[in-house]
Design a protein around this motif. Structure first.
Motif, PDB file in Angstrom:
ATOM      1  N   SER A  76       0.819  -1.214   0.000  1.00 11.16           N
ATOM      2  CA  SER A  76       0.000   0.000   0.000  1.00 11.16           C
ATOM      3  C   SER A  76       0.846   1.255   0.000  1.00 11.16           C
ATOM      4  O   SER A  76       0.343   2.334  -0.297  1.00 11.16           O
ATOM      5  CB  SER A  76      -0.925   0.008   1.230  1.00 11.16           C
ATOM      6  N   LEU A  98     -11.314   2.479  -9.369  1.00 11.90           N
ATOM      7  CA  LEU A  98     -10.607   1.227  -9.644  1.00 11.90           C
ATOM      8  C   LEU A  98      -9.863   0.725  -8.410  1.00 11.90           C
ATOM      9  O   LEU A  98      -9.803  -0.485  -8.148  1.00 11.90           O
ATOM     10  CB  LEU A  98      -9.634   1.407 -10.813  1.00 11.90           C
ATOM     11  N   GLY A  99      -9.293   1.657  -7.648  1.00 12.75           N
ATOM     12  CA  GLY A  99      -8.590   1.270  -6.426  1.00 12.75           C
ATOM     13  C   GLY A  99      -9.527   0.603  -5.431  1.00 12.75           C
ATOM     14  O   GLY A  99      -9.183  -0.412  -4.806  1.00 12.75           O
ATOM     15  N   CYS A 101     -12.230  -0.998  -6.202  1.00  9.36           N
ATOM     16  CA  CYS A 101     -12.586  -2.313  -6.750  1.00  9.36           C
ATOM     17  C   CYS A 101     -11.545  -3.357  -6.340  1.00  9.36           C
ATOM     18  O   CYS A 101     -11.887  -4.495  -5.978  1.00  9.36           O
ATOM     19  CB  CYS A 101     -12.676  -2.249  -8.275  1.00  9.36           C
ATOM     20  N   CYS A 102     -10.282  -2.964  -6.377  1.00  7.46           N
ATOM     21  CA  CYS A 102      -9.206  -3.858  -5.957  1.00  7.46           C
ATOM     22  C   CYS A 102      -9.347  -4.191  -4.464  1.00  7.46           C
ATOM     23  O   CYS A 102      -9.186  -5.344  -4.060  1.00  7.46           O
ATOM     24  CB  CYS A 102      -7.860  -3.197  -6.237  1.00  7.46           C
ATOM     25  N   THR A 103      -9.678  -3.189  -3.666  1.00  7.68           N
ATOM     26  CA  THR A 103      -9.887  -3.397  -2.235  1.00  7.68           C
ATOM     27  C   THR A 103     -11.058  -4.351  -1.994  1.00  7.68           C
ATOM     28  O   THR A 103     -11.001  -5.215  -1.112  1.00  7.68           O
ATOM     29  CB  THR A 103     -10.151  -2.049  -1.541  1.00  7.68           C
ATOM     30  N   LEU A 105     -12.119  -6.781  -3.908  1.00 11.71           N
ATOM     31  CA  LEU A 105     -11.692  -8.153  -4.187  1.00 11.71           C
ATOM     32  C   LEU A 105     -10.803  -8.695  -3.073  1.00 11.71           C
ATOM     33  O   LEU A 105     -10.912  -9.866  -2.694  1.00 11.71           O
ATOM     34  CB  LEU A 105     -10.946  -8.200  -5.520  1.00 11.71           C
ATOM     35  N   GLY A 106      -9.925  -7.836  -2.548  1.00 18.50           N
ATOM     36  CA  GLY A 106      -9.025  -8.269  -1.496  1.00 18.50           C
ATOM     37  C   GLY A 106      -9.749  -8.680  -0.232  1.00 18.50           C
ATOM     38  O   GLY A 106      -9.456  -9.727   0.368  1.00 18.50           O
ATOM     39  N   SER A 122      -4.505 -11.776  -0.451  1.00 14.84           N
ATOM     40  CA  SER A 122      -5.651 -10.892  -0.227  1.00 14.84           C
ATOM     41  C   SER A 122      -5.202  -9.572   0.372  1.00 14.84           C
ATOM     42  O   SER A 122      -5.714  -8.500   0.016  1.00 14.84           O
ATOM     43  CB  SER A 122      -6.681 -11.567   0.678  1.00 14.84           C
ATOM     44  N   LEU A 125      -3.788  -7.349  -2.314  1.00 15.15           N
ATOM     45  CA  LEU A 125      -4.841  -6.700  -3.100  1.00 15.15           C
ATOM     46  C   LEU A 125      -5.391  -5.473  -2.382  1.00 15.15           C
ATOM     47  O   LEU A 125      -5.598  -4.416  -2.987  1.00 15.15           O
ATOM     48  CB  LEU A 125      -5.972  -7.691  -3.375  1.00 15.15           C
ATOM     49  N   PHE A 128      -2.828  -2.710  -2.712  1.00 14.65           N
ATOM     50  CA  PHE A 128      -2.843  -2.050  -4.017  1.00 14.65           C
ATOM     51  C   PHE A 128      -3.993  -1.048  -4.115  1.00 14.65           C
ATOM     52  O   PHE A 128      -3.835   0.047  -4.656  1.00 14.65           O
ATOM     53  CB  PHE A 128      -2.962  -3.079  -5.140  1.00 14.65           C
ATOM     54  N   GLY A 129      -5.156  -1.426  -3.599  1.00 14.57           N
ATOM     55  CA  GLY A 129      -6.299  -0.512  -3.620  1.00 14.57           C
ATOM     56  C   GLY A 129      -6.019   0.757  -2.848  1.00 14.57           C
ATOM     57  O   GLY A 129      -6.350   1.864  -3.292  1.00 14.57           O
TER      58      GLY A 129
END
Length: 417
Positions: A76, A98-99, A101-103, A105-106, A122, A125, A128-129
């Motif tokens: 992060s 988009l960030g 969305c990544c969160t 999924l994680g 996880s 992910l 990254f978000g």
């Protein structure tokens, strides 16, 4: 609330017109990004909140817990300056939804992860978000601030710190009763974040379409070598101070509940209340840090927030449960009162490079704090948790290095030239 007349900067106009159009403070946008900051950081807080559950379910060592914290912080954090640098050159509003969305999924994967590797994936992910959100989120806060930059940072940052403060209570209310699957509920926070970020991204894009530009791009500034060296030195000191603050914060947020259970025979859900008090006091300190810095000076506030924490940090391992709660409240307020101030200080060192600087201070410096968390976990396995906590009490003493930072008068002179 601001009036809703034009708040974007037209591509053509006089300097006086430009200044007038940037003076409005767009509170609806500030509150929106602050709430998303709360959503984002409350989801990040799920990770340390679930540590006791993961440790018991997967029979993890403190070192393995440290690696999970390290993976979150490094993912992060380390790429935040890179995203910020890219955003300063070419803003990307789409990164905001988009960030999240990544969160989403994680945190969804975390709820069902049944082995250590999946937990790490996880967490990465989620990291990254968070990395995608923070630089662009700070740029939005700067755009919406008008002339009230300090207030805007306090509003933006208090959302994040409030989200972090929820972590211990998440353990008490969700993970102790429901276990790991309780993380599934935080997909609701992530989904809400996606919706709000989509709204903010549209506003952000409209501002860019209308010609908004951040003043004083660094490329246009011509600095003499001595000035450049002084700014670089100040940046290194500032990043190191944030690193130290994050390292001490990691010792409390990630491991103090284990200390309370070992030394006071406290139940896990009761121990989490103590961590909540520390982080909640820090969120309050973050909000008041801006006004306090306006009154006493930015460098002075950074210095006092670190050095003023020392007596409370040193006494913490030796007091009763009652006094531990008091020391955590006072220490959390003092230490994190400089949270937003360090960001503003760095932005004044590099006017125009809001994303890069914000990513550096809240990103890379916190990533280095993740290394501290990893080191602390390994030291606890080797030396014992009590010895390590006594040693951690000395960390805020390094705040004396703030004496080497340029004073406010010099800082404002640099920022205005």
């Amino acid at each position: 609330m601001t009036n809703n007349r034009t708040h974007a900067l037209p591509s053509k106009g006089t300097g006086a017109e430009d200044r007038n159009l940037q003076q409005a403070t767009i509170y609806r946008i500030l509150l929106a990004v602050s709430f998303v900051h709360l959503f984002n950081d409350s989801i990040q807080a799920v990770i340390p909140a679930i540590f006791p559950i993961l440790k018991e379910n997967m029979l993890l060592s403190f070192a393995q817990i440290g690696w999970i914290s390290f993976a979150l912080n490094m993912t992060s954090s380390v790429i935040q300056p890179i995203i910020g640098y890219a955003a300063d050159r070419k803003p990307r509003p789409i990164l905001l939804p988009l960030g999240m969305c990544c969160t989403f999924l994680g945190v969804l994967l975390l709820a069902y992860a049944n082995n250590y590797v999946l937990v790490l994936f996880s967490v990465i992910l989620v990291g990254f978000g968070s990395a995608a959100f923070h630089p662009e989120g700070m740029r939005v806060a700067h755009m919406a601030a008008g002339l009230r930059k300090g207030l805007s940072q306090s509003i933006f940052q208090v959302g994040g710190n409030a989200g972090q403060a929820l972590g211990p209570m998440l353990t008490k209310w969700i993970f102790i009763p429901f276990g790991q699957i309780g993380a599934l509920g935080f997909t609701i926070f992530a989904a809400a974040g996606i919706a709000v970020q989509s709204y903010v991204a549209r506003w952000y894009q409209q501002m860019l379409n209308d010609g908004y530009t951040f003043r004083k791009k660094a490329a246009a500034r011509s600095l003499d070598p001595a000035r450049s060296k002084s700014i670089l030195t100040a940046t290194i000191i500032l990043v190191f101070l944030v690193f130290v603050r994050s390292w001490y914060g990691a010792s409390i947020g990630s491991y103090y509940s284990f200390y309370l259970m070992e030394n006071y025979s406290m139940k896990l859900d009761d121990a989490q209340v103590y961590i909540f008090m520390y982080l909640a006091a820090g969120a309050v300190g973050t909000f008041f840090g801006g006004p306090l810095a306006d009154r006493f000076g930015r460098r002075n506030l950074i210095l006092l927030s670190m050095v003023g924490t020392v007596p409370f940090a040193l006494a913490l391992p030796f007091v009763s449960q009652f006094w531990a709660a008091i020391l955590l409240l006072i220490g959390g307020f003092i230490l994190l009162s400089s949270f937003s101030v360090t960001v503003i200080y760095a932005q004044m060192l590099y006017p125009g490079n809001i994303g890069t600087v914000s990513g550096l201070i809240t990103g890379l410096a916190f990533g280095l704090g993740g290394i501290g968390s990893l080191v602390i976990g390994n030291l606890i396995d080797i030396m014992g948790i009590t010895t390590v906590f006594i040693a951690c009490g000395f960390l805020p003493l390094l705040g004396l290095l703030a004496l080497l930072l340029p004073g406010d008068e010099k800082l404002e002179q640099w920022a205005s030239e």
